[in-house]
Design a protein around this motif. Structure first.
Motif, PDB file in Angstrom:
ATOM      1  N   LYS A 114       0.873  -1.210   0.091  1.00 19.93           N
ATOM      2  CA  LYS A 114      -0.154  -0.164   0.034  1.00 19.93           C
ATOM      3  C   LYS A 114       0.684   1.063  -0.027  1.00 19.93           C
ATOM      4  O   LYS A 114       2.016   1.337   0.656  1.00 19.93           O
ATOM      5  CB  LYS A 114      -1.089   0.006   1.348  1.00 19.93           C
ATOM      6  CG  LYS A 114      -1.669   1.081   1.460  1.00 19.93           C
ATOM      7  CD  LYS A 114      -2.684   1.441   0.704  1.00 19.93           C
ATOM      8  CE  LYS A 114      -3.736   2.563   0.961  1.00 19.93           C
ATOM      9  NZ  LYS A 114      -2.955   4.098   1.532  1.00 19.93           N
ATOM     10  N   TYR A 115       0.620   2.197  -0.915  1.00 19.55           N
ATOM     11  CA  TYR A 115       1.374   3.341  -0.937  1.00 19.55           C
ATOM     12  C   TYR A 115       1.106   4.295   0.582  1.00 19.55           C
ATOM     13  O   TYR A 115       0.325   3.942   1.231  1.00 19.55           O
ATOM     14  CB  TYR A 115       0.530   4.423  -1.838  1.00 19.55           C
ATOM     15  CG  TYR A 115      -0.591   4.893  -1.899  1.00 19.55           C
ATOM     16  CD1 TYR A 115      -1.113   5.942  -0.890  1.00 19.55           C
ATOM     17  CD2 TYR A 115      -1.889   4.104  -2.692  1.00 19.55           C
ATOM     18  CE1 TYR A 115      -2.427   6.409  -0.641  1.00 19.55           C
ATOM     19  CE2 TYR A 115      -3.004   4.666  -2.179  1.00 19.55           C
ATOM     20  CZ  TYR A 115      -3.397   5.418  -1.401  1.00 19.55           C
ATOM     21  OH  TYR A 115      -4.639   6.023  -1.358  1.00 19.55           O
ATOM     22  N   HIS A 116       2.166   5.096   0.485  1.00 23.43           N
ATOM     23  CA  HIS A 116       2.184   5.920   1.784  1.00 23.43           C
ATOM     24  C   HIS A 116       2.081   7.503   1.496  1.00 23.43           C
ATOM     25  O   HIS A 116       2.505   7.720   0.376  1.00 23.43           O
ATOM     26  CB  HIS A 116       3.525   5.903   2.740  1.00 23.43           C
ATOM     27  CG  HIS A 116       3.883   4.507   3.184  1.00 23.43           C
ATOM     28  ND1 HIS A 116       3.152   3.774   4.260  1.00 23.43           N
ATOM     29  CD2 HIS A 116       4.409   3.289   2.652  1.00 23.43           C
ATOM     30  CE1 HIS A 116       3.386   2.539   4.622  1.00 23.43           C
ATOM     31  NE2 HIS A 116       4.349   2.340   3.409  1.00 23.43           N
ATOM     32  N   GLN A 118       3.197  11.262   2.265  1.00 21.01           N
ATOM     33  CA  GLN A 118       3.961  12.136   3.197  1.00 21.01           C
ATOM     34  C   GLN A 118       3.270  13.024   4.016  1.00 21.01           C
ATOM     35  O   GLN A 118       2.445  13.862   3.445  1.00 21.01           O
ATOM     36  CB  GLN A 118       4.945  12.832   2.301  1.00 21.01           C
ATOM     37  CG  GLN A 118       6.243  13.639   2.956  1.00 21.01           C
ATOM     38  CD  GLN A 118       7.044  12.850   3.959  1.00 21.01           C
ATOM     39  OE1 GLN A 118       7.331  11.491   3.526  1.00 21.01           O
ATOM     40  NE2 GLN A 118       7.309  13.152   5.135  1.00 21.01           N
ATOM     41  N   ALA A 122      -2.783   7.758   6.329  1.00 21.73           N
ATOM     42  CA  ALA A 122      -3.448   6.976   5.259  1.00 21.73           C
ATOM     43  C   ALA A 122      -3.673   5.488   5.858  1.00 21.73           C
ATOM     44  O   ALA A 122      -3.087   4.831   6.855  1.00 21.73           O
ATOM     45  CB  ALA A 122      -2.435   6.692   4.208  1.00 21.73           C
ATOM     46  N   TRP A 124      -3.133   1.739   6.127  1.00 19.65           N
ATOM     47  CA  TRP A 124      -2.152   0.835   6.183  1.00 19.65           C
ATOM     48  C   TRP A 124      -2.302  -0.555   6.071  1.00 19.65           C
ATOM     49  O   TRP A 124      -3.371  -1.116   6.490  1.00 19.65           O
ATOM     50  CB  TRP A 124      -0.983   0.952   7.494  1.00 19.65           C
ATOM     51  CG  TRP A 124      -1.912   0.860   8.793  1.00 19.65           C
ATOM     52  CD1 TRP A 124      -2.663   1.899   9.501  1.00 19.65           C
ATOM     53  CD2 TRP A 124      -2.040  -0.476   9.407  1.00 19.65           C
ATOM     54  NE1 TRP A 124      -2.965   1.288  10.575  1.00 19.65           N
ATOM     55  CE2 TRP A 124      -2.685  -0.093  10.718  1.00 19.65           C
ATOM     56  CE3 TRP A 124      -1.454  -1.673   9.075  1.00 19.65           C
ATOM     57  CZ2 TRP A 124      -3.073  -0.918  11.606  1.00 19.65           C
ATOM     58  CZ3 TRP A 124      -1.766  -2.568  10.148  1.00 19.65           C
ATOM     59  CH2 TRP A 124      -2.657  -2.582  11.096  1.00 19.65           C
ATOM     60  N   ASP A 127       2.304  -5.672   3.373  1.00 19.30           N
ATOM     61  CA  ASP A 127       2.674  -6.058   1.708  1.00 19.30           C
ATOM     62  C   ASP A 127       2.007  -7.008   0.969  1.00 19.30           C
ATOM     63  O   ASP A 127       1.385  -6.787  -0.146  1.00 19.30           O
ATOM     64  CB  ASP A 127       4.107  -6.369   1.487  1.00 19.30           C
ATOM     65  CG  ASP A 127       4.903  -4.802   1.648  1.00 19.30           C
ATOM     66  OD1 ASP A 127       4.300  -3.767   1.827  1.00 19.30           O
ATOM     67  OD2 ASP A 127       6.219  -4.846   1.746  1.00 19.30           O
ATOM     68  N   THR A 132      -0.694  -1.468  -5.018  1.00 21.54           N
ATOM     69  CA  THR A 132      -0.906   0.097  -5.310  1.00 21.54           C
ATOM     70  C   THR A 132      -0.872   0.402  -6.940  1.00 21.54           C
ATOM     71  O   THR A 132      -0.106  -0.415  -7.368  1.00 21.54           O
ATOM     72  CB  THR A 132       0.166   0.702  -4.674  1.00 21.54           C
ATOM     73  OG1 THR A 132       0.145   0.918  -3.242  1.00 21.54           O
ATOM     74  CG2 THR A 132       0.073   2.251  -5.353  1.00 21.54           C
ATOM     75  N   GLU A 294      -6.532  11.115   1.824  1.00 21.55           N
ATOM     76  CA  GLU A 294      -6.843   9.976   1.270  1.00 21.55           C
ATOM     77  C   GLU A 294      -8.540   9.771   1.492  1.00 21.55           C
ATOM     78  O   GLU A 294      -9.087  10.365   2.693  1.00 21.55           O
ATOM     79  CB  GLU A 294      -6.209   8.784   1.902  1.00 21.55           C
ATOM     80  CG  GLU A 294      -6.770   7.409   1.406  1.00 21.55           C
ATOM     81  CD  GLU A 294      -5.514   6.449   2.136  1.00 21.55           C
ATOM     82  OE1 GLU A 294      -4.779   6.135   1.306  1.00 21.55           O
ATOM     83  OE2 GLU A 294      -5.867   6.043   3.214  1.00 21.55           O
ATOM     84  N   LYS A 321      -3.870   2.667  15.109  1.00 22.96           N
ATOM     85  CA  LYS A 321      -2.465   1.959  15.208  1.00 22.96           C
ATOM     86  C   LYS A 321      -2.276   1.924  16.747  1.00 22.96           C
ATOM     87  O   LYS A 321      -2.932   2.639  17.530  1.00 22.96           O
ATOM     88  CB  LYS A 321      -1.556   2.993  14.482  1.00 22.96           C
ATOM     89  CG  LYS A 321      -1.701   3.236  12.853  1.00 22.96           C
ATOM     90  CD  LYS A 321      -0.630   4.057  12.342  1.00 22.96           C
ATOM     91  CE  LYS A 321       0.803   3.390  12.440  1.00 22.96           C
ATOM     92  NZ  LYS A 321       1.789   4.379  11.832  1.00 22.96           N
ATOM     93  N   GLU A 504       2.139  12.751  15.523  1.00 24.07           N
ATOM     94  CA  GLU A 504       2.897  11.839  14.956  1.00 24.07           C
ATOM     95  C   GLU A 504       4.307  11.756  16.046  1.00 24.07           C
ATOM     96  O   GLU A 504       4.613  10.471  16.649  1.00 24.07           O
ATOM     97  CB  GLU A 504       3.534  12.030  13.682  1.00 24.07           C
ATOM     98  CG  GLU A 504       4.662  10.823  13.053  1.00 24.07           C
ATOM     99  CD  GLU A 504       3.701   9.580  12.511  1.00 24.07           C
ATOM    100  OE1 GLU A 504       4.557   8.592  12.706  1.00 24.07           O
ATOM    101  OE2 GLU A 504       2.720   9.541  12.263  1.00 24.07           O
ATOM    102  N   TYR A 531      -6.269   7.543  13.041  1.00 16.54           N
ATOM    103  CA  TYR A 531      -4.934   7.184  12.942  1.00 16.54           C
ATOM    104  C   TYR A 531      -4.004   7.364  14.147  1.00 16.54           C
ATOM    105  O   TYR A 531      -3.177   6.448  14.293  1.00 16.54           O
ATOM    106  CB  TYR A 531      -4.512   7.651  11.757  1.00 16.54           C
ATOM    107  CG  TYR A 531      -2.826   7.340  11.281  1.00 16.54           C
ATOM    108  CD1 TYR A 531      -3.179   6.242  10.284  1.00 16.54           C
ATOM    109  CD2 TYR A 531      -1.831   7.835  11.449  1.00 16.54           C
ATOM    110  CE1 TYR A 531      -1.791   5.685   9.838  1.00 16.54           C
ATOM    111  CE2 TYR A 531      -0.540   7.536  10.872  1.00 16.54           C
ATOM    112  CZ  TYR A 531      -0.818   6.585   9.944  1.00 16.54           C
ATOM    113  OH  TYR A 531       0.633   5.970   9.598  1.00 16.54           O
TER     114      TYR A 531
END
Length: 932
Positions: A114-116, A118, A122, A124, A127, A132, A294, A321, A504, A531
């Motif tokens: 999955k893309y991230h 910056q 988003a 998660w 893999d 993507t 997103e 998370k 973050e 998130y």
């Protein structure tokens, strides 16, 4: 692969488990949307309709073809200036001020994982859980690249959308509109379902027909807002909770947004969502990239209920998370409604003592502990502990609270500043204001400019100093005003990115601290905040009846696990309504659960009720958090609010119902359940009643007759899988002749329930079955058994009691053995002994057993050495503790918890262990069936 590309026709196809999404880069280079819906095969480009439409322009690249118009074709990412007069997703102004961007297909890339994004939260995924697709469109004249990102979580039926805009030129461009997702439908009759509200009354569903023109909602408040939530559903006009097509868009962003649904001149519908374009003009310098937040998309062909569960799964497993997400959250009590600003350190410690006495896990010290904060007019920004007010340091207070066996949490509001604060006096320019103008106040506070790095870094430093002073295990992060005084078009977006940067860093530094988000309750209840904060205070309104509606609207997108919900005092501080403690508790259990009250004001009866409530919640908290959630009623339209959680394997379910009205001469009220195994039987654990899953879903559950306004009920169902497994074993053990099967085990071990289910299985297979209750064969009615047992115990002690229990002194084995003998001999009519509950309520009844092939004897003593004529004996294993708990829960005895009854159960247990050794079949505590 979830993503494929047909190079010949330039068709991109995305498959999830149950959906298909398809688009095509056509011969003119435009990316057209073909299909999104139930999983299908083949190319869907045949759906494109080309015609010469009047007043619909034709791009120059189409030459003389008047049938090709972007004003009529479904597009993947429509842009201003291409001849499409509908609402567009993209508008970019060049350095010379012209507003026209004409991006066409250039290249693509498919990657694992999955893309991230910056600086932005988003979805998660591991893999091996995601892929993507990146499609790059280019405008050669403006030298702009538009990167369309698609994240595909195949098993979760989730597709995410984001856009990155890269300035590949030499001059600064200005992004004036950049939505994240667009869906064009060439046909359909749709409704838009959004969730409006206000402070203390958030997320009320509103369903509007999408007619010709544009339906538009959003936020200009700098937050996702109380007024409109950034989650919208586009649904068939006929779609219901359990049927019909519906499409969801959920914006994973905590600031200004817009959602538009438009039906055009050709009855096509465009549905799009992204950043709000008001108060927005974002400069992008040469070589720089602008990233749109997103949108999480999903589709259901089975109505809103399935759509909701797909979002719940995504948020719980791919948005939130941290280790707290799938763990039991602390049950807390907040000091706000207990004390407001009027408290000191002793107040908080006393609250901790009261919490410990009740069994509550944590005390949270709310607003008023810092600076000179004794009301809401000063000190925001002065994040320094008021030692005088607390009677010592914060560390000292935390140690005193922890010494009570209670965890400690704290309230903060880092984004705010009061003009009456040392911070503002030192840095007035740090407040968000328009130069030369007096600011707009709200709650006598201003917003700190978190778009500026130096501002948020200073506040972060101050907050960290606070958090390092002791064992703080929870933060309530509040935000109590909307944004105004926007001095530049980049500020609202950069502010939210600054907020995310702050969060973050905070969560990375303190991974063990649970953060609960809040913005006057539900003013920033969005996936972006989730998130970082795996739970959010759902609403400042804690009134149980209002909360049924607030939590109902919330459930369309957000799982129970993120919903902050508490039991508060009555009369309720927001509405003045009085509801029972039971009702308030049941409503609060549809969330993270906690309390907003002063326990010192509770009676001893109320405290005991809270202890019981806590035990109930702890028993079900994993089911509530992780189970599938179903709405069973619409509290805006119906007389009850009802909802349920079902375990993923359908092994258990918890149903909650709240009556919203009371009327004279009431009639029966039924609630139909959902999500159960239709082929299985379920035990309602409080009453001991057994129902088939199909019956509960098709006919429903009859509620108790209402005795008071706003009554609430909970029903806990357990799937009786072991009964079905046991039946399979017994079915192979019975002969063509008459059979006696004894079901025995400790009092309260579930014998009656097991026999009831087995009987239904036998009857469904056409095998006559009758249940004989061994409790009808003592020498006196069962209600008087304990009196006799106590007399024996008083006269002869424990040995005498041991010699009495389950022996011919207590039980009429001769009579029951005669019954079994007559049954085996083929007698059609047999006299059975019957007992009631009152003194001398004993009678004998002629019972016709014609056609009965299986006699089920359910009885504590069904494995006794004194019992004759049993063909197959089945032992139900249970511990004395489990037995006692069941007896108490079902109210079997007034004295079920007494020391004497515990002694009786213990003696019976020892005898049963010996009898169990001779059993033909045993049902273990683990639910497995064991044959001897």
């Amino acid at each position: 692969m979830a993503i494929t590309f047909d190079a010949n026709r330039k068709i991109f196809t995305i498959h999830t488990k149950q959906t298909t999404y398809q688009m095509q880069a056509d011969a003119n280079g435009y990316l057209l949307h073909l299909y999104y819906g139930a999983r299908t095969k083949g190319s869907m480009n045949y759906l494109l309709c080309y015609a010469d439409h009047g007043f619909s322009g034709n791009p120059y690249v189409a030459g003389m073809d008047r049938t090709y118009s972007l004003d009529a074709l479904p597009q993947e990412y429509p842009s201003l200036g291409t001849g499409d007069y509908r609402g567009v997703s993209l508008n970019i102004a060049a350095a010379d001020g012209t507003e026209c961007c004409d991006p066409t297909f250039d290249h693509y890339k498919i990657t694992k994982g999955k893309y991230h994004l910056q600086g932005l939260p988003a979805v998660w995924a591991a893999d091996d859980e995601a892929e993507t697709l990146e499609i790059v469109l280019k405008d050669a004249l403006m030298q702009v690249e538009v990167h369309l990102l698609y994240g595909v979580l195949e098993d979760a039926d989730i597709i995410t959308r984001s856009v990155m805009i890269k300035n590949a030129g030499t001059e600064t461009i200005t992004v004036k509109k950049a939505l994240s997702a667009c869906l064009d439908f060439v046909q359909g009759d749709y409704d838009a379902i959004s969730f409006y509200g206000r402070h203390a009354m958030e997320r009320n569903p509103e369903r509007v027909r999408v007619g010709h023109g544009t339906y538009r909602i959003g936020s200009r408040r700098g937050t996702s807002s109380h007024q409109y939530n950034p989650g919208v559903i586009l649904a068939d006009h006929t779609a219901t909770e359990d049927a019909g097509n519906c499409y969801g868009m959920l914006f994973m962003y905590s600031g200004n947004f817009v959602c538009e649904a438009e039906r055009d001149q050709f009855n096509q519908t465009r549905f799009q969502m992204g950043l709000g374009d008001e108060l927005f003009a974002y400069p992008v310098e040469p070589g720089a990239v602008f990233t749109a937040p997103e949108v999480i998309m999903t589709y259901s062909d089975q109505g809103f209920s399935k759509l909701s569960r797909q979002y719940h799964n995504c948020i719980l497993n791919h948005v939130c998370k941290g280790k707290q997400v799938h763990s039991n959250r602390p049950i807390l009590i907040n000091s706000w409604e207990a004390a407001y600003f009027d408290f000191n350190g002793d107040t908080i410690v006393d609250l901790a003592k009261q919490a410990a006495e009740l069994g509550i896990d944590m005390v949270v010290m709310d607003d008023g502990w810092f600076g000179k904060r004794n009301d809401d007019n000063s000190s925001l920004g002065d994040w320094f502990v008021n030692d005088d007010k607390l009677g010592g340091t914060l560390g000292d207070l935390i140690e005193r609270v922890n010494a009570q066996g209670v965890k400690f949490g704290i309230w903060i509001e880092p984004e705010m500043v009061n003009e009456d604060s040392d911070l503002y006096r030192e840095h007035p320019d740090w407040a968000l204001t328009i130069p030369g103008r007096a600011p707009i106040r709200s709650r006598n506070q201003l917003l700190l400019d978190f778009s500026r790095k130096e501002v948020r870094e200073e506040i972060l430093k101050r907050i960290c100093v606070i958090l390092d002073q002791g064992n703080i295990e929870y933060i309530k992060w509040d935000m109590n005003r909307s944004m105004s005084d926007v001095y530049a078009g980049n500020v609202p977006y950069d502010y939210v990115l600054g907020l995310y940067d702050f969060l973050e860093k905070l969560t990375n530094r303190y991974p063990d601290i649970l953060i609960e988000g809040c913005s006057g309750g539900g003013g920033r209840f969005d996936a972006g905040m989730m998130y970082y904060t795996p739970q959010i205070w759902c609403s400042d309104n804690t009134d149980a009846i209002n909360r049924t509606r607030i939590q109902y609207g919330t459930s369309f997108f957000y799982p129970t696990a993120v919903v902050g919900s508490h039991v508060s005092a009555v009369p309720n501080h927001q509405t003045g309504r009085i509801t029972s403690l039971n009702t308030r508790g049941i409503v609060a259990m549809a969330g993270t659960f906690g309390f907003e009250m002063n326990p010192a004001l509770l009676s001893s009866e109320e405290k005991e009720e809270i202890r019981t409530m806590l035990a109930t919640y702890r028993r079900h908290q994993e089911l509530i958090r992780e189970g599938d959630y179903y709405r069973l009623s619409d509290p805006f339209q119906e007389e009850v609010a009802a909802w349920m959680s079902v375990a993923k394997d359908q092994s258990q379910a918890l149903v909650s119902v709240v009556r919203l009205s009371a009327e004279g001469n009431p009639f029966g009220t039924y609630v139909k359940l959902k999500g159960l195994d239709a082929e299985s039987f379920y035990l309602e654990e409080t009453t001991g009643h057994v129902y088939s899953g199909m019956t509960l879903m098709q006919a429903g559950l009859l509620l108790p007759m209402a005795a008071a306004e706003y009554e609430a009920y909970q029903f806990s169902f357990k799937k009786m899988k072991e009964a079905a497994d046991l039946y399979d074993v017994l079915r192979n053990k019975i002969s063509a002749e008459r059979n006696v099967i004894s079901i025995f085990g400790g009092s309260g071990s579930g014998k009656t329930t097991m026999a009831d289910i087995l009987q239904q299985h036998f009857l469904e297979d056409g095998i006559g079955c009758f249940v004989l209750h061994g409790d009808d064969y003592p020498h006196r009615i069962p209600k008087m058994n304990d009196e006799k047992r106590e007399q024996i115990y008083q006269e002869n002690g424990e040995k005498g009691l041991d010699a009495y229990l389950g022996t011919p002194q207590e039980i009429e084995y001769d009579r029951i053995n005669q019954v079994l003998a007559k049954f085996h001999a083929g007698a059609s009519v047999i006299e059975l002994k019957k007992m009631g509950r009152e003194a001398d309520e004993i009678w004998y009844e002629q019972t016709d057993l014609t056609g009965v092939q299986v006699l089920l004897l359910e009885w504590t003593h069904g494995g006794s050495e004194y019992l004759e004529g049993v063909d197959v004996s089945v032992y139900l294993d249970s511990s004395p503790e489990e037995t006692q708990a069941r007896r108490i829960r079902r109210g079997r005895d007034e004295n079920a918890a007494s020391a004497f009854i515990q002694l009786v159960v213990s003696i019976e247990g020892k005898k049963l262990q010996e009898q169990a050794k001779q059993a033909d079949v045993s049902v273990g505590k683990d639910g497995h069936i064991y044959e001897s």
